[in-house]
Design a protein around this motif. Structure first.
Motif: not given
Length: 379
Positions: A81-85, A150-154, A159-166
């Protein structure tokens, strides 16, 4: 066991495309950065802004693509999760920096053509301030998820992470990032180029479209091609994110990954456009590789054959084409240097002159044996 969201073939295909994007983006942007550092003649204020864009694209290829490529190869996110953020934040930071840089370039092109002889030019110092402001602005737009808004999520087949759109939990931040990270920069770009082309059309109709304006217009065309390439790359992904966030649209992971990879391809187009449409970069490469261009040298010798000097309150005679003039000390007054584009008219015999102001200098010694520059364009 981690669940695969797409087929093995789709993961392998994504890995291949990401590998190509990463290599092309890394090599081409590295070449642009290298030649701009190596060649002092490219260190103009406008090219400093272009340099910032190249650095941003290079950072994506260096930091972002290897991580996504590894995730595609292993068929899912393996970094925690840390690298994802961190990944989501830096990819957002570089992306907002790129589009903001393009909006600054667009507005600068508009000002350059709208007010071609204004003394309030973009300088190296103001360009550095502009670059610093771009990065501060990008952080303001992409930093809030680091502090709880907000958060950065998968995303994209994991295979990548971005802002929580969903999730719909932070719709307000989705509105914020699209307003300040996409719509406002794009609006500035459209405003700049609509007014730029209106200005060019007006001058063309009044026959005041001089050599300097033509040169600046060519650079403006290069910038607009870069902007179009960026928008083509990123707009489908942005539209998808908006549909997911506000319309609850559900798309398959394969569609999501295709659009995300297409957006990442934007790092490849800018350096190609630099080299393809910017004569300064091509000439700089030839200088670096010690490749002579006899045709360009001959044309430069023909076109830049005479120079007139006009001092406030005093007009000097125009030097003879055969005379040797190397330098003028202009310290007593402001000197207007005017490049004379001299061409022989085959039907009438006399020379046709097109006078265009080249530079305005104060308390400087100018070497007129070198071509003049209007902004960042060599004439």
């Amino acid at each position: 066991m981690r669940q695969q969201l797409i087929s093995n073939a789709a993961y392998h295909g994504a890995a291949v495309v990401l590998g190509v994007i990463g290599i092309v983006g890394f090599v081409f942007n590295a070449c642009v950065i290298f030649i701009m550092i190596k060649d002092p003649q490219l260190r103009t204020p406008q090219n400093l802004i272009l340099f910032n864009l190249a650095v941003s694209d290079f950072a994506v290829s260096l930091v972002g693509n290897p991580v996504t490529l590894a995730a595609a190869i292993t068929k899912g996110w393996i970094f925690g999760q840390t690298i994802c953020v961190m990944y989501g934040f830096f990819m957002g930071l570089f992306g907002i920096s790129s589009i903001t840089t393009l909006s600054v370039l667009a507005y600068d092109r508009y000002l350059m053509i709208r007010y071609p002889f204004s003394t309030r030019r973009l300088t190296n110092e103001s360009a550095i301030y502009a670059i610093a402001s771009i990065w501060v602005y990008a952080f303001i737009v992409t930093g809030p998820p680091l502090f709880g808004w907000s958060h950065y999520v998968n995303e994209s087949a994991d295979i990548s992470c971005s802002v929580d759109w969903e999730s719909g939990e932070y719709v307000s931040y989705v509105v914020f990032i699209f307003l300040f990270g996409f719509f406002i920069p794009v609006s500035i770009i459209f405003y700049s180029y609509i007014n730029l082309f209106i200005t060019v059309k007006r001058r063309a109709s009044t026959n005041s479209f001089g050599q300097a304006t033509k040169a600046e217009f060519r650079v403006a065309i290069m910038v607009v091609v870069m902007i179009i390439a960026f928008l083509i790359s990123w707009t489908p992904y942005a539209v998808l994110a908006l549909l997911i966030a506000f319309a609850g649209v559900q798309v398959s992971p394969i569609v999501s990954i295709i659009l995300a990879i297409f957006a990442k391809s934007s790092i490849c187009w800018n350096p190609i456009i630099y080299i393809g449409l910017n004569t300064q970069f091509r000439t700089a490469w030839k200088r670096f590789l010690k490749i002579s261009n006899q045709m360009e040298g001959s044309k430069e010798g023909e076109n830049f054959t005479r120079v007139s000097k006009m001092i406030v309150g005093k007009v000097d005679s125009v030097p003879s084409p055969n005379s040797t003039v190397e330098q003028y000390d202009t310290s007593p007054a402001i000197t207007h240097w005017m490049a004379i584009d001299e061409r022989e008219n085959d039907s009438t015999g006399p020379y046709m002159f097109n006078l265009e102001m080249c530079n305005i200098c104060k308390n400087k010694v100018l070497d007129i044996t070198r071509p003049c520059d209007i902004g960042d364009v060599s004439l």
